[in-house]
Write a protein that holds these residues in place. Sequence first.
Motif, PDB file in Angstrom:
ATOM      1  N   PHE A   1      16.412 -12.193   1.922  1.00  0.00           N
ATOM      2  CA  PHE A   1      15.073 -12.586   1.842  1.00  0.00           C
ATOM      3  C   PHE A   1      14.272 -11.527   2.918  1.00  0.00           C
ATOM      4  N   THR A   2      14.849 -10.795   3.799  1.00  0.00           N
ATOM      5  CA  THR A   2      14.141  -9.798   4.747  1.00  0.00           C
ATOM      6  C   THR A   2      13.739  -8.272   3.993  1.00  0.00           C
ATOM      7  N   ALA A   3      12.286  -8.292   3.867  1.00  0.00           N
ATOM      8  CA  ALA A   3      11.907  -7.203   3.162  1.00  0.00           C
ATOM      9  C   ALA A   3      11.477  -6.093   4.385  1.00  0.00           C
ATOM     10  N   ALA A   4      11.860  -4.956   3.932  1.00  0.00           N
ATOM     11  CA  ALA A   4      11.486  -3.703   4.736  1.00  0.00           C
ATOM     12  C   ALA A   4      10.213  -3.416   4.892  1.00  0.00           C
ATOM     13  N   HIS A   5       9.877  -3.252   6.268  1.00  0.00           N
ATOM     14  CA  HIS A   5       8.333  -3.178   6.354  1.00  0.00           C
ATOM     15  C   HIS A   5       7.798  -1.996   5.798  1.00  0.00           C
ATOM     16  N   LYS A   6       6.639  -2.091   5.358  1.00  0.00           N
ATOM     17  CA  LYS A   6       5.908  -1.060   4.727  1.00  0.00           C
ATOM     18  C   LYS A   6       4.985  -0.148   5.476  1.00  0.00           C
ATOM     19  N   PHE A   7       4.891   1.087   5.364  1.00  0.00           N
ATOM     20  CA  PHE A   7       3.915   1.859   6.239  1.00  0.00           C
ATOM     21  C   PHE A   7       2.644   1.975   5.524  1.00  0.00           C
ATOM     22  N   TYR A   8       1.530   1.874   5.941  1.00  0.00           N
ATOM     23  CA  TYR A   8       0.310   2.088   5.525  1.00  0.00           C
ATOM     24  C   TYR A   8      -0.102   3.291   6.008  1.00  0.00           C
ATOM     25  N   ILE A   9      -0.269   4.215   5.336  1.00  0.00           N
ATOM     26  CA  ILE A   9      -0.710   5.689   5.950  1.00  0.00           C
ATOM     27  C   ILE A   9      -1.278   6.338   4.742  1.00  0.00           C
TER      28      ILE A   9
ATOM     29  N   ARG B   1      -4.074  12.379   0.778  1.00  0.00           N
ATOM     30  CA  ARG B   1      -2.691  11.776  -0.123  1.00  0.00           C
ATOM     31  C   ARG B   1      -2.943  10.474   0.383  1.00  0.00           C
ATOM     32  N   LEU B   2      -2.889   9.476  -0.603  1.00  0.00           N
ATOM     33  CA  LEU B   2      -2.870   7.908  -0.528  1.00  0.00           C
ATOM     34  C   LEU B   2      -1.632   7.327  -1.353  1.00  0.00           C
ATOM     35  N   PHE B   3      -1.259   6.085  -1.126  1.00  0.00           N
ATOM     36  CA  PHE B   3      -0.224   5.580  -1.774  1.00  0.00           C
ATOM     37  C   PHE B   3      -1.154   5.186  -2.941  1.00  0.00           C
TER      38      PHE B   3
ATOM     39  N   THR C   1      -8.679   0.881   5.269  1.00  0.00           N
ATOM     40  CA  THR C   1      -8.580  -0.085   6.503  1.00  0.00           C
ATOM     41  C   THR C   1      -9.147  -1.459   6.358  1.00  0.00           C
ATOM     42  N   ASP C   2     -10.084  -1.680   5.537  1.00  0.00           N
ATOM     43  CA  ASP C   2     -10.565  -2.922   4.836  1.00  0.00           C
ATOM     44  C   ASP C   2      -9.394  -3.938   4.137  1.00  0.00           C
ATOM     45  N   MET C   3      -8.533  -3.208   3.899  1.00  0.00           N
ATOM     46  CA  MET C   3      -7.394  -4.044   3.048  1.00  0.00           C
ATOM     47  C   MET C   3      -6.114  -4.124   3.871  1.00  0.00           C
ATOM     48  N   TYR C   4      -5.837  -3.187   4.623  1.00  0.00           N
ATOM     49  CA  TYR C   4      -4.845  -3.265   5.471  1.00  0.00           C
ATOM     50  C   TYR C   4      -5.077  -3.028   7.051  1.00  0.00           C
ATOM     51  N   TYR C   5      -5.012  -4.128   7.984  1.00  0.00           N
ATOM     52  CA  TYR C   5      -5.056  -3.853   9.437  1.00  0.00           C
ATOM     53  C   TYR C   5      -4.474  -2.592   9.998  1.00  0.00           C
ATOM     54  N   ASP C   6      -3.058  -2.459   9.539  1.00  0.00           N
ATOM     55  CA  ASP C   6      -2.352  -1.454  10.286  1.00  0.00           C
ATOM     56  C   ASP C   6      -2.258  -0.131   9.626  1.00  0.00           C
ATOM     57  N   GLN C   7      -3.337  -0.005   8.713  1.00  0.00           N
ATOM     58  CA  GLN C   7      -3.566   1.310   8.145  1.00  0.00           C
ATOM     59  C   GLN C   7      -3.734   2.457   8.970  1.00  0.00           C
ATOM     60  N   GLN C   8      -3.126   3.681   8.907  1.00  0.00           N
ATOM     61  CA  GLN C   8      -3.161   4.812   9.571  1.00  0.00           C
ATOM     62  C   GLN C   8      -3.734   5.984   8.883  1.00  0.00           C
ATOM     63  N   ASN C   9      -4.740   6.601   9.221  1.00  0.00           N
ATOM     64  CA  ASN C   9      -5.382   7.612   8.205  1.00  0.00           C
ATOM     65  C   ASN C   9      -5.060   9.204   9.209  1.00  0.00           C
ATOM     66  N   VAL C  10      -4.075   9.928   8.908  1.00  0.00           N
ATOM     67  CA  VAL C  10      -4.053  11.144   9.779  1.00  0.00           C
ATOM     68  C   VAL C  10      -4.870  12.035   9.131  1.00  0.00           C
TER      69      VAL C  10
END
Length: 168
Positions: A18-26, A45-47, A134-143
Amino acid sequence: MKNLKKGVFLFILPLLAFTAAHKFYISVTNVNYSEKDDALQITSRLFLDDMNAVLKERYGIQPKLGIKAESELNREYFEKYLRSKFTVEIDGKTVPYTFLGKKYDTDMVICYPEVPKINLLGVSTIAITNELLTDMYYDQQNVVHFKVKGQKKSYVLVKSDTKGMLNL
């Protein structure tokens, strides 16, 4: 001892299931100047799943970006969202860009904004404000990677710091 190991394994196994891998928001954006076209050529490029989720949340639609059944309405909302969250400034003034389009690569959407005819000789700063997702994902990083006039600079933009600037 063997039964103890088996018992520990059987105890831990359900916890791991039941442990999910952390998803990166980038996202990754490249900003380059084309002398030939006298234009800032931008590639972002965005997911794809993140873009579908934000369009659904923000506009209340059921987006189907990346599939053959993608509607004109989905394309319009995609561009509307992009223009509301992604801006380009030259010497402190927001400049319009042409949205050349987008394409899909597996689980990514690649979009192509361009600022035509910028007359780079008189330009001292270029800035990108990127608030995408960033309005959807607090930890979003935009390089953002700038490569203009031999100058290279990169930024990691986050919700609290959404602007990167290149001084020429």
